[in-house]
Design a protein around this motif. Structure first.
Motif, short mmCIF file in Angstrom:
data_model
loop_
_atom_site.label_atom_id
_atom_site.label_comp_id
_atom_site.label_asym_id
_atom_site.label_seq_id
_atom_site.Cartn_x
_atom_site.Cartn_y
_atom_site.Cartn_z
N ARG A 9 -9.72 57.99 -55.46
CA ARG A 9 -10.43 58.84 -56.41
C ARG A 9 -10.98 58.03 -57.59
NH1 ARG A 9 -8.20 61.73 -60.64
NH2 ARG A 9 -9.81 62.97 -61.64
N ASP A 28 -13.02 67.96 -57.23
CA ASP A 28 -12.53 68.55 -58.49
C ASP A 28 -13.11 67.84 -59.72
OD1 ASP A 28 -10.97 70.33 -57.06
OD2 ASP A 28 -9.31 68.91 -56.92
N ASP A 29 -13.90 66.80 -59.49
CA ASP A 29 -14.43 66.01 -60.60
C ASP A 29 -15.90 66.27 -60.86
OD1 ASP A 29 -12.02 64.29 -61.08
OD2 ASP A 29 -12.39 63.88 -58.96
N THR A 30 -16.58 66.87 -59.88
CA THR A 30 -18.01 67.11 -60.03
C THR A 30 -18.40 68.31 -59.17
OG1 THR A 30 -20.23 66.25 -59.55
CG2 THR A 30 -18.44 65.34 -58.23
N MET A 62 -14.89 57.50 -58.53
CA MET A 62 -15.38 57.93 -59.85
C MET A 62 -16.24 56.83 -60.47
SD MET A 62 -13.81 60.87 -61.11
CE MET A 62 -13.09 60.72 -62.71
N LEU A 73 -14.08 63.77 -54.51
CA LEU A 73 -14.45 64.05 -55.91
C LEU A 73 -14.70 65.53 -56.18
CD1 LEU A 73 -16.96 61.08 -56.45
CD2 LEU A 73 -14.55 61.19 -57.14
N GLU A 95 -17.37 57.66 -64.13
CA GLU A 95 -16.60 56.91 -65.13
C GLU A 95 -17.50 56.39 -66.25
OE1 GLU A 95 -13.85 53.77 -63.57
OE2 GLU A 95 -14.79 52.61 -65.17
#
Ligand SMILES: Cc1cc2nc3c(=O)[nH]c(=O)nc-3n(C[C@H](O)[C@H](O)[C@H](O)COP(=O)(O)OP(=O)(O)OC[C@H]3O[C@@H](n4cnc5c(N)ncnc54)[C@H](O)[C@@H]3O)c2cc1C
Length: 400
Positions: free
Chosen positions: A381, A94-96, A385, A92, A391
């Motif tokens: 991924r 690149d997401d957090t 999420m 994760l 999400e």
């Protein structure tokens, strides 16, 4: 203190988060807490990535990171056959900004929040003050509060119920608390014995048709590590469940070793799945366990309540300073209640059904599914999420 203020019932982690967010906005408030101090029973221990992001600006995240334990990987296990899947939360990245879980007891989080509040004024926190009843009119609310000096009325513009699963604020609202209670209770044991030496991760879900368990490590009283184990508890008395031989048998059952485990806590919890039918009734609002309760598998309940507090404080700021419409509070209800039903309830019920699955074919199919997810980056991924609660935030923000 004048009446142009927000009243908050309940100084658990959600009440303190609401308080800190209002203080940072410079909205005056009074926080009532029935207890004398912060409760230290072993409940939430997991903080998920979106929560760490939300607490960055107040400095809470930096302090929490100093005190807690980082979980970069967590394990799903079969009690007899060992590791089924090993999940790398680094996926994760690149997401957090926080691609990990933080293990930190909820009472430690409450202490951090209370300390951060010391930088502000224009508020009061009243311990040993139990909200007994609330009346509302066109201009505001009147709370009757049991204080050490007898009952007293307090006036405010809004009342936010952060007073837990048995919320008095919710009982004063015209709302239902529909759902169900699981037949079994959850037994939580804690020990300083180091399970890490046997290859366990800091967080482990251990499936079994007879006696599943969840095993995870929190900092503990001295910050040097305490392992908590959560078991389903059948229809026996608390005395029998807490009895030394029974407690040892349970832990030896999934990790056999010579000699007894030192036991530090034995706690028993009833477990429910319920969501309030509305989070708003006029000037009364709900957040946290007062609004939704669920089983603790996945470590989501407190996190979800903290997300409520951020959402609601933001809208209160718009109403207080920007003459925002009160309809914003209906939007709060729509956003947070919808996600509690669609996401929090669904995910935690699914987590419980999977870990206790009695049908061998269904269990095998679930394990195969987990292995396939871990082996396929395109599936891993989005899966992470969802379980890391990213999400749910996106869905909540998408509701208008
Ligand atoms: C075993 C277990 C493990 C868990 N693990 C996790 C986890 O890992 N991660 C996670 O996110 N969640 C977890 N949870 C859920 C989490 O503990 C709750 O969601 C969380 O405590 C909710 O916080 P809250 O502030 O809404 O309510 P509470 O923590 O219940 O606080 C409510 C406060 O209100 C006060 N109060 C009550 N009535 C009144 C009144 N009338 N007047 C004034 N004050 C009042 C109470 O004294 C209390 O201090 C777990 C729960 C259990 C049981």
């Amino acid at each position: 203190m004048n009446a142009d203020r927000i009243l908050i019932s309940g100084a658990g982690p959600v009440g303190y988060t609401m308080a800190l967010n209002l203080a940072r906005l410079d909205i005056p408030f009074t926080l009532f807490e029935a207890g004398d101090s912060i409760f230290e029973d072993p409940r939430a221990g997991t903080i998920h990535p979106p929560t760490l992001e939300m607490f960055e600006d107040s400095g809470v995240t930096a302090t929490a990171l100093e005190q807690g334990l980082l979980v970069h990987r967590y394990q799903y296990r079969d009690r007899k056959d060992g590791i089924v899947a090993d999940f790398d939360l680094g996926v994760l990245k690149d997401d957090t900004r926080h691609p990990y879980r933080l293990m930190l007891e909820q009472h430690r989080l409450s202490h951090i929040l209370r300390d951060k509040l010391k930088a502000f004024s224009n508020y009061e926190i009243l311990n040993a003050h139990r909200v007994k009843s609330i009346a509302q009119d066109a201009e505001g609310v009147t709370a009757t509060v049991e204080t050490p000096a007898g009952d007293r009325d307090f006036r405010g513009t809004w009342m936010i119920g952060c007073d837990g699963g048995r919320s008095q604020v919710r009982k004063s609202m015209n709302v239902a608390f529909d759902g169900f209670t699981w037949p079994e209770r959850f037994l939580v044991l804690s020990t300083k014995y180091d399970f890490g030496q046997h290859g366990y991760a800091i967080t482990n879900y251990i499936a079994d048709p007879e006696e599943w368990c969840a095993l995870f490590k929190v900092p503990g009283p001295d910050g040097r590590g305490l392992w908590r184990i959560l078991f389903p508890a059948g229809d026996t008395t608390e005395e029998e469940l807490f009895e030394e031989a029974s407690v040892q048998r349970r832990i030896q059952g999934f990790n056999t070793k010579e000699g007894d485990y030192p036991i530090h806590h034995r706690n028993l919890y009833e477990v429910h799945q319920r969501v309030a039918s509305s989070y708003r009734d006029g000037r009364l609002l709900l957040a946290g366990d007062a609004a939704h309760i669920n089983n603790p598998l996945g470590g989501m309940g407190m996190n979800f309540g903290l997300h409520d507090a951020f959402n609601l404080a933001d809208k209160m700021g718009k109403i207080w300073f920007e003459n925002g419409s009160h309809d914003l509070l209906d939007l709060y209800d729509r956003q947070r209640r919808t996600v509690a039903q669609e996401f929090l309830q669904r995910q935690t019920i699914e987590n419980k059904k999977n870990i206790e699955q009695k049908d061998p074919l269904a269990r095998q199919a679930f394990y195969d599914e987990l292995r396939a997810i871990v082996a396929d980056p395109a599936r891993l991924r989005p899966y992470l999420m969802r379980v890391a609660m990213i999400e749910g935030i996106a869905r909540s923000n998408s509701i208008t």
